[in-house]
Scaffold this motif. Structure first.
Motif, PDB file in Angstrom:
ATOM      1  N   GLY A 119       0.813  -1.212   0.000  1.00 12.82           N
ATOM      2  CA  GLY A 119       0.000   0.000   0.000  1.00 12.82           C
ATOM      3  C   GLY A 119       0.846   1.261   0.000  1.00 12.82           C
ATOM      4  O   GLY A 119       0.539   2.235  -0.690  1.00 12.82           O
ATOM      5  N   ALA A 120       1.927   1.239   0.770  1.00 11.87           N
ATOM      6  CA  ALA A 120       2.802   2.412   0.811  1.00 11.87           C
ATOM      7  C   ALA A 120       3.455   2.667  -0.544  1.00 11.87           C
ATOM      8  O   ALA A 120       3.539   3.806  -1.014  1.00 11.87           O
ATOM      9  CB  ALA A 120       3.873   2.225   1.891  1.00 11.87           C
ATOM     10  N   LEU A 121       3.889   1.597  -1.206  1.00  9.51           N
ATOM     11  CA  LEU A 121       4.507   1.753  -2.523  1.00  9.51           C
ATOM     12  C   LEU A 121       3.517   2.284  -3.553  1.00  9.51           C
ATOM     13  O   LEU A 121       3.853   3.135  -4.385  1.00  9.51           O
ATOM     14  CB  LEU A 121       5.090   0.416  -2.988  1.00  9.51           C
ATOM     15  CG  LEU A 121       6.291  -0.110  -2.194  1.00  9.51           C
ATOM     16  CD1 LEU A 121       6.694  -1.494  -2.698  1.00  9.51           C
ATOM     17  CD2 LEU A 121       7.470   0.843  -2.302  1.00  9.51           C
ATOM     18  N   VAL A 122       2.280   1.805  -3.487  1.00 10.24           N
ATOM     19  CA  VAL A 122       1.252   2.285  -4.424  1.00 10.24           C
ATOM     20  C   VAL A 122       0.970   3.765  -4.192  1.00 10.24           C
ATOM     21  O   VAL A 122       0.858   4.555  -5.140  1.00 10.24           O
ATOM     22  CB  VAL A 122      -0.034   1.447  -4.281  1.00 10.24           C
ATOM     23  CG1 VAL A 122      -1.183   2.084  -5.059  1.00 10.24           C
ATOM     24  CG2 VAL A 122       0.202   0.031  -4.780  1.00 10.24           C
ATOM     25  N   PRO A 125      -8.766   5.888 -10.958  1.00  8.92           N
ATOM     26  CA  PRO A 125      -8.040   7.167 -11.076  1.00  8.92           C
ATOM     27  C   PRO A 125      -7.411   7.617  -9.771  1.00  8.92           C
ATOM     28  O   PRO A 125      -6.415   8.346  -9.793  1.00  8.92           O
ATOM     29  CB  PRO A 125      -9.124   8.144 -11.555  1.00  8.92           C
ATOM     30  CG  PRO A 125     -10.181   7.287 -12.174  1.00  8.92           C
ATOM     31  CD  PRO A 125     -10.166   6.005 -11.398  1.00  8.92           C
ATOM     32  N   TRP A 126      -7.986   7.223  -8.643  1.00 10.13           N
ATOM     33  CA  TRP A 126      -7.452   7.679  -7.375  1.00 10.13           C
ATOM     34  C   TRP A 126      -6.298   6.807  -6.874  1.00 10.13           C
ATOM     35  O   TRP A 126      -5.767   7.047  -5.790  1.00 10.13           O
ATOM     36  CB  TRP A 126      -8.548   7.726  -6.315  1.00 10.13           C
ATOM     37  CG  TRP A 126      -9.526   6.587  -6.345  1.00 10.13           C
ATOM     38  CD1 TRP A 126     -10.700   6.529  -7.034  1.00 10.13           C
ATOM     39  CD2 TRP A 126      -9.407   5.338  -5.663  1.00 10.13           C
ATOM     40  NE1 TRP A 126     -11.318   5.325  -6.830  1.00 10.13           N
ATOM     41  CE2 TRP A 126     -10.543   4.577  -5.987  1.00 10.13           C
ATOM     42  CE3 TRP A 126      -8.442   4.773  -4.809  1.00 10.13           C
ATOM     43  CZ2 TRP A 126     -10.763   3.286  -5.499  1.00 10.13           C
ATOM     44  CZ3 TRP A 126      -8.639   3.499  -4.326  1.00 10.13           C
ATOM     45  CH2 TRP A 126      -9.795   2.775  -4.675  1.00 10.13           C
ATOM     46  N   THR A 127      -5.909   5.777  -7.634  1.00  8.02           N
ATOM     47  CA  THR A 127      -4.691   5.024  -7.285  1.00  8.02           C
ATOM     48  C   THR A 127      -3.639   5.321  -8.359  1.00  8.02           C
ATOM     49  O   THR A 127      -3.211   6.446  -8.506  1.00  8.02           O
ATOM     50  CB  THR A 127      -4.991   3.520  -7.167  1.00  8.02           C
ATOM     51  OG1 THR A 127      -5.602   3.050  -8.388  1.00  8.02           O
ATOM     52  CG2 THR A 127      -5.934   3.247  -6.009  1.00  8.02           C
ATOM     53  N   ILE A 128      -3.238   4.305  -9.117  1.00  2.00           N
ATOM     54  CA  ILE A 128      -2.201   4.542 -10.131  1.00  2.00           C
ATOM     55  C   ILE A 128      -2.762   4.531 -11.541  1.00  2.00           C
ATOM     56  O   ILE A 128      -2.043   4.811 -12.496  1.00  2.00           O
ATOM     57  CB  ILE A 128      -1.064   3.507 -10.002  1.00  2.00           C
ATOM     58  CG1 ILE A 128      -1.599   2.076 -10.160  1.00  2.00           C
ATOM     59  CG2 ILE A 128      -0.358   3.668  -8.670  1.00  2.00           C
ATOM     60  CD1 ILE A 128      -0.516   1.009 -10.100  1.00  2.00           C
ATOM     61  N   ASN A 129      -4.045   4.197 -11.694  1.00  2.00           N
ATOM     62  CA  ASN A 129      -4.731   4.266 -12.995  1.00  2.00           C
ATOM     63  C   ASN A 129      -4.007   3.443 -14.062  1.00  2.00           C
ATOM     64  O   ASN A 129      -3.889   3.853 -15.207  1.00  2.00           O
ATOM     65  CB  ASN A 129      -4.869   5.719 -13.447  1.00  2.00           C
ATOM     66  CG  ASN A 129      -6.003   5.888 -14.463  1.00  2.00           C
ATOM     67  OD1 ASN A 129      -6.718   4.935 -14.775  1.00  2.00           O
ATOM     68  ND2 ASN A 129      -6.164   7.093 -14.971  1.00  2.00           N
ATOM     69  N   LEU A 130      -3.533   2.284 -13.668  1.00  2.00           N
ATOM     70  CA  LEU A 130      -2.922   1.358 -14.611  1.00  2.00           C
ATOM     71  C   LEU A 130      -3.820   0.141 -14.756  1.00  2.00           C
ATOM     72  O   LEU A 130      -4.197  -0.480 -13.762  1.00  2.00           O
ATOM     73  CB  LEU A 130      -1.527   0.926 -14.138  1.00  2.00           C
ATOM     74  CG  LEU A 130      -0.414   1.967 -14.260  1.00  2.00           C
ATOM     75  CD1 LEU A 130       0.872   1.434 -13.656  1.00  2.00           C
ATOM     76  CD2 LEU A 130      -0.192   2.363 -15.705  1.00  2.00           C
ATOM     77  N   ALA A 170       1.302   9.358  -5.838  1.00  2.00           N
ATOM     78  CA  ALA A 170       1.670  10.743  -5.547  1.00  2.00           C
ATOM     79  C   ALA A 170       2.742  11.247  -6.509  1.00  2.00           C
ATOM     80  O   ALA A 170       2.709  12.394  -6.959  1.00  2.00           O
ATOM     81  CB  ALA A 170       2.156  10.849  -4.103  1.00  2.00           C
ATOM     82  N   TRP A 171       3.675  10.374  -6.847  1.00  2.00           N
ATOM     83  CA  TRP A 171       4.729  10.746  -7.798  1.00  2.00           C
ATOM     84  C   TRP A 171       4.123  11.105  -9.145  1.00  2.00           C
ATOM     85  O   TRP A 171       4.507  12.074  -9.786  1.00  2.00           O
ATOM     86  CB  TRP A 171       5.705   9.581  -7.929  1.00  2.00           C
ATOM     87  CG  TRP A 171       6.713   9.709  -9.037  1.00  2.00           C
ATOM     88  CD1 TRP A 171       6.612   9.216 -10.298  1.00  2.00           C
ATOM     89  CD2 TRP A 171       7.972  10.371  -8.957  1.00  2.00           C
ATOM     90  NE1 TRP A 171       7.736   9.519 -11.026  1.00  2.00           N
ATOM     91  CE2 TRP A 171       8.592  10.229 -10.228  1.00  2.00           C
ATOM     92  CE3 TRP A 171       8.641  11.059  -7.952  1.00  2.00           C
ATOM     93  CZ2 TRP A 171       9.842  10.756 -10.506  1.00  2.00           C
ATOM     94  CZ3 TRP A 171       9.892  11.577  -8.235  1.00  2.00           C
ATOM     95  CH2 TRP A 171      10.471  11.436  -9.489  1.00  2.00           C
ATOM     96  N   PRO A 182       6.247  17.594 -10.502  1.00  2.00           N
ATOM     97  CA  PRO A 182       6.166  18.613 -11.552  1.00  2.00           C
ATOM     98  C   PRO A 182       6.365  17.989 -12.928  1.00  2.00           C
ATOM     99  O   PRO A 182       7.327  17.281 -13.156  1.00  2.00           O
ATOM    100  CB  PRO A 182       7.315  19.574 -11.197  1.00  2.00           C
ATOM    101  CG  PRO A 182       7.596  19.320  -9.762  1.00  2.00           C
ATOM    102  CD  PRO A 182       7.271  17.882  -9.507  1.00  2.00           C
ATOM    103  N   ARG A 183       5.408  18.258 -13.807  1.00  2.00           N
ATOM    104  CA  ARG A 183       5.483  17.702 -15.149  1.00  2.00           C
ATOM    105  C   ARG A 183       6.729  18.223 -15.860  1.00  2.00           C
ATOM    106  O   ARG A 183       6.920  19.415 -16.038  1.00  2.00           O
ATOM    107  CB  ARG A 183       4.237  18.086 -15.927  1.00  2.00           C
ATOM    108  CG  ARG A 183       4.110  17.444 -17.278  1.00  2.00           C
ATOM    109  CD  ARG A 183       3.892  15.959 -17.184  1.00  2.00           C
ATOM    110  NE  ARG A 183       2.654  15.629 -16.501  1.00  2.00           N
ATOM    111  CZ  ARG A 183       2.226  14.390 -16.308  1.00  2.00           C
ATOM    112  NH1 ARG A 183       2.943  13.386 -16.735  1.00  2.00           N
ATOM    113  NH2 ARG A 183       1.094  14.164 -15.684  1.00  2.00           N
ATOM    114  N   GLY A 184       7.608  17.326 -16.246  1.00  2.00           N
ATOM    115  CA  GLY A 184       8.820  17.729 -16.934  1.00  2.00           C
ATOM    116  C   GLY A 184       9.962  18.086 -16.007  1.00  2.00           C
ATOM    117  O   GLY A 184      10.944  18.669 -16.453  1.00  2.00           O
ATOM    118  N   GLY A 185       9.866  17.783 -14.715  1.00  2.00           N
ATOM    119  CA  GLY A 185      10.966  18.067 -13.807  1.00  2.00           C
ATOM    120  C   GLY A 185      12.200  17.252 -14.154  1.00  2.00           C
ATOM    121  O   GLY A 185      12.103  16.162 -14.714  1.00  2.00           O
TER     122      GLY A 185
END
Length: 958
Positions: free
Chosen positions: A52-55, A203-208, A60-61, A66-69
């Motif tokens: 759960g922590a990894l997900v 969508p509220w998790t990793i959306n994969l 969050a990542w 930031p998009r393009g960081g």
């Protein structure tokens, strides 16, 4: 009174079982004594805390980084890369033995390998780090201790060791078994396809979705088998080592009378069979058998594992409930979507869809009253709303314009070039999908219980009334198994002059003029492309190989519509297109034959009509163009890729066969105009190399052919390909000459200046003007109008001086033979000869009239293609032929220089880019390497966002 502490000698890792006289009673006591204590099971909960922590960290990542960081760019630059492998010289051996082409063996991307490594490391840490057996009095979680106290009434539980044990055969084996139980739900979650039960797809998790997690699903399943095998092996050692005191026999001899021990072996047998049936060779060759065996074995593993060890059976029931709940949810949605509950079937759209009226989209989105609006259909029982606005349009969707719309619940199936069928379907129940998602398609007259995944090539438009806005279009290329059965079924019906299978009846007034009607069901949509926000990039580069164009067609259509003002939330994208930043599309499609242009010509042409040429660029590369050039007839009669005779050989030159030919020499061989810088023809030398460093020898078929694709051209396709190739050559020549006049007019100031075609504008001046161009200083000045009239009185295309911010979806006004549907050659004379043998166009003739239907169909003569050699004729109507002729200008012989194309787009872009790719494994690996090479963290650190590129691929493997 205080009890004495146990001595060190009494704290043995191998407790003794009392001497019970009954065999079953003795082994039951033995099994309970050697069972891990209740506090020891807390390791399974810690596993899921870590998961759960990894997900959450990954979610969050993805959402907050930031998009393009620079840090994100460095990660993507490494994570995107993927290597493939093919044994050296295997291509030459396969060609020599006549074996079909196979794609290279794919290795996972670096990101996939990293994720699997994390899962394996975490699993092994929890298997071996720390003591295995915790004292029953341990009270880290009090509820666990209370549950342990409930077992004290049992006769055997008090006999368990009351102290902590580090490592022993039975403790390590028991701990491995606990880890295997804890991994069951994770493996099932990776396999689920439909939210909300597919937790990772929300969508509220990793959306994969499953398309990205299927590889992890298979490897976690193999990891479970390995951990279970460790559990079995360690316990087998313990059972073989321990002996019953009063008989001297090993414990293994008494284990078979213990029911839970038998359940364990049944579960392990199911698990082993599941792994064997899931291996790629079996899965690809016998998919249907694999599917039914897979489902049966999964249920068997979970049920018998639960019966084997009831103290932790909730992990099995949790996995089974997730799987069963998702299946029930999908079944309910399936019944609604396909009209069995809550909706009606068989509603037909009679008459051509293009007769509907057009209302400008932005007016209705703004709520402008109009007589052409209707009330929104009722809301779906799943919470989906066809549109938040109550206004709908009566014009057809882009994917259905000028097309026959089948009755809801039925599929209109047509035979296309490349042994491909186009399946068009409108569902009775409401369904919405995002561009690039896929569905599971079932055609009951082919197979009632099997469904196969196909990417939807059309766009969902929720603002179009009726089924026209929800028309699903699939391009299905015949291979082996179900797809070949579908092809043969359609061929059989057409050869028997039937429009639908026996047992399926349709009203005569809704039967199509071409193709057949079959009942069809769909399940979906599925796919991870919903996680991508297409409008946050300045440029979208879309790369497709072969039939992978289905994915990029839908994405291109969506981006083009949003660029002209449509709101993406009415086009199937959650969140809409507010703040849409994309201002340029580069579409690259690699096909094997010119005739394959039929698959996407209509949609691509429509997108070109929506946008000015500065905002959309289309490049279509045909890798088998040499077969239609000036090469020996013996080579032209076959579809094998054979290097053409070098020009120097005819001229008596001397050169080693392995030396690369010059661009001019290759161009002369192909009989085409000078080649552009983006075209690579080096593969015609016959040498296979590895220019991209992917670990295998490259072959041109790696760009276009999926495994199983039949590369043999259907008889009659050569004539069609010759027609399209010659048409494109003539149109490009006219465009170059007109552009040369435009450029001349700019220099000498004569006449009206029109913007040149985008293709000609980017080429060198020598290519633009042609070898026969005379500079203005050497000839008498003429007005531009006079020069254009001398070239061709119909060759002027009328562009608006300033493109409208909302061009009409009907496209820009055209009055040009270059960009019209009219063929540029004497079609009738060629068609008459094509009935006997394929012929090339006569470039000296010209006509402005459309070909009639019979003439167009004669390009695809009757030939046998069915399972029993039935005779059938591939069908091609005037509108589709017109679209193919129009798109012929954008086709070029050769394969693309993808590195150069992407580098060019990066230099043009004003912000970050997105690259969407769908194609064979070889193309996918090449695109990944090219994109990774263009990602530049240093640019991003300096504030230049063009250094960031997002890659969106559809490379799932069911």
């Amino acid at each position: 009174m205080t009890s004495a502490s146990p001595t060190a000698s009494s704290l043995t890792s191998y407790p003794t079982t009392p001497a019970f006289t009954d065999d079953l009673e003795w082994f039951t006591a033995y099994a309970v004594i050697h069972m891990l204590s209740s506090p020891s099971r807390r390791v399974t909960y810690i596993v899921w805390i870590v998961i759960g922590a990894l997900v959450l960290i990954y979610a969050a990542w993805h959402a907050l980084s930031p998009r393009g960081g620079p840090l994100r760019a460095r990660w993507h630059k490494w994570a995107l890369r993927r290597r493939t492998w093919r044994k050296q010289h295997s291509l030459a051996a396969a060609n020599k033995n006549g074996q079909p082409h196979r794609q290279p063996v794919p290795l996972p991307s670096n990101a996939q390998l990293f994720c699997l490594a994390v899962i394996i490391i975490v699993t092994f840490c929890f298997m071996f780090v720390g003591p295995d057996y915790l004292a029953p009095s341990a009270s880290l979680w009090h509820w666990e201790r209370r549950r342990a106290d409930s077992y004290t009434l049992d006769t055997f539980y008090p006999l368990q060791p009351q102290y902590t044990i580090g490592k022993a055969w039975w403790t390590s084996g028991g701990r491995a078994g606990l880890i295997a139980f804890a991994l069951f739900p994770l493996c099932v979650l990776f396999a689920l396809k439909a939210p909300p039960f597919a937790l990772f797809a929300n969508p509220w998790t990793i959306n994969l979705h499953f398309d990205k997690l299927s590889w992890l699903h298979r490897w976690v399943g193999r990891l479970i088998w390995f951990v279970s095998a460790v559990h079995t092996a360690l316990w087998s050692v313990e059972l073989a080592k321990d002996k019953r005191a009063n008989t001297g026999h090993i414990a293994y001899a008494y284990a078979w009378g213990y029911t839970k021990f038998v359940y364990a072996w049944i579960a392990f047998g199911f698990l082993t069979a599941l792994i064997v049936f899931s291996l790629r060779p079996f899965r690809e060759r016998f998919y249907e058998t694999f599917y039914f065996a897979h489902v049966s074995c999964v249920i068997g593993v979970l049920v018998f594992s639960a019966l084997h060890h009831p103290p932790v059976w909730w992990w099995c029931w949790a996995a089974l409930l997730l799987w069963g709940g998702e299946r029930l949810w999908r079944a309910t949605r399936w019944f609604y979507t396909n009209g069995f509950i809550g909706s009606s079937r068989g509603e037909a759209t009679v008459g051509p869809a293009h007769d509907k009226l057009l209302l400008h989209p932005t007016a209705a989105e703004a709520g402008t009253p109009s007589p052409l609006t209707r009330v929104t259909p009722s809301k779906s029982p799943y919470g989906h709303s066809p549109a938040s606005s109550s206004r709908h349009f009566l014009f057809p969707p882009p994917s259905a314009a000028n097309a026959y719309i089948p009755p809801t619940g039925y599929a209109h199936i047509e035979l296309l070039a490349g042994r491909t069928v186009r399946l068009t379907l409108s569902t009775p129940g409401y369904v919405s999908w995002a561009p690039g998602q896929h569905f599971l398609v079932t055609v009951p007259c082919i197979s009632r219980f099997l469904s196969h995944p196909f990417t939807c090539a059309s766009l969902c438009d929720e603002q179009i009334l009726g089924p026209e806005g929800r028309t699903l279009v699939f391009y299905i290329r015949a291979k082996q198994g179900w797809t070949r059965d579908l092809w043969d079924g359609v061929v059989g019906l057409l050869s028997a002059r039937r429009k639908y299978p026996a047992g399926e009846h349709h009203p005569p007034n809704v039967l199509p003029s071409t193709g057949v009607l079959m009942r069809a069901w769909v399940d979906g949509p599925f796919g991870s492309c919903t996680r991508n926000n297409w409008g946050q990039y300045s440029t979208a580069v879309l790369v497709a190989g072969g039939s992978g164009v289905s994915f990029t067609l839908a994405v291109m259509e969506y981006v083009a519509l949003c660029m002209v003002g449509r709101n993406g939330r009415f086009l199937g994208v959650r969140g809409g297109s507010r703040g849409f930043k994309t201002d340029r599309i580069r579409f690259v499609w690699i096909v094997r034959e010119f005739s394959h242009l039929q698959w996407g010509a209509t949609v691509i042409r429509r997108c070109l009509s929506l946008l000015p040429r500065s905002q959309v660029q289309v490049d279509i590369f045909v890798t088998n163009a040499a077969q239609m050039a000036n090469i020996p007839r013996a080579w032209a009669s076959t579809d094998k890729l054979v290097p053409p005779t070098p020009a120097f050989a005819a001229e008596g030159g001397v050169r080693t066969p392995t030396s690369p030919l010059s661009a001019a020499s290759r161009s002369r061989q192909l009989g085409d105009e000078p080649q552009e810088e983006y075209v690579d023809l080096s593969y015609y030398t016959g040498e296979f190399t590895d220019p991209h460093g992917l670990g295998h020898e490259e072959h041109v078929l790696d760009y276009t052919n999926f495994d199983g694709d039949d590369d043999e051209s259907l008889p009659g396709e050569t004539s069609l390909s010759n027609s399209i190739r010659k048409e494109g050559k003539i149109r490009r020549e006219k465009s170059r000459r007109i552009t040369a006049l435009f450029e001349t007019a700019k220099k000498d100031g004569s006449g009206t200046v029109y913007p040149p075609d985008n293709r000609a504008a980017r080429a060198s001046s020598a290519t633009l003007l042609g070898a026969d161009y005379v500079p203005p200083s050497r000839r008498a000045p003429l007005k531009l109008e006079t020069r254009l009239e001398a070239l061709d009185e119909d060759s002027v295309i009328e562009y608006p001086r300033e493109p409208s911010p909302h061009p009409s979806p009907l496209g820009l006004k055209r009055a040009s033979s270059i960009f019209s549907d009219a063929p540029s050659t004497d079609l009738e004379g060629e068609l008459a000869e094509s009935r006997s043998a394929p012929q090339m166009y006569d470039p000296g003739a010209h006509t402005r009239s459309h070909s009639n239907a019979s003439s167009v169909l004669s390009l695809m003569p009757r030939t046998g293609h069915g399972a029993h050699g039935q005779t059938v004729q591939l069908e091609l109507d005037d509108n589709e032929m017109g679209d193919m002729r129009f798109m012929a200008e954008f086709t070029l012989p050769g394969k693309p220089r993808l590195e150069m194309i992407l580098r060019d787009e990066v230099s043009r872009a004003s912000g970050p880019l997105v690259v969407a790719c769908c194609g064979p494994i070889g193309l996918n690996a090449i695109v990944r390497k090219v994109v990774a090479a263009q990602i530049d963290p240093g640019k991003i650190a300096r504030g230049d966002t063009t250094g960031y590129i997002t890659l969106v691929t559809e490379d799932f493997d069911y």
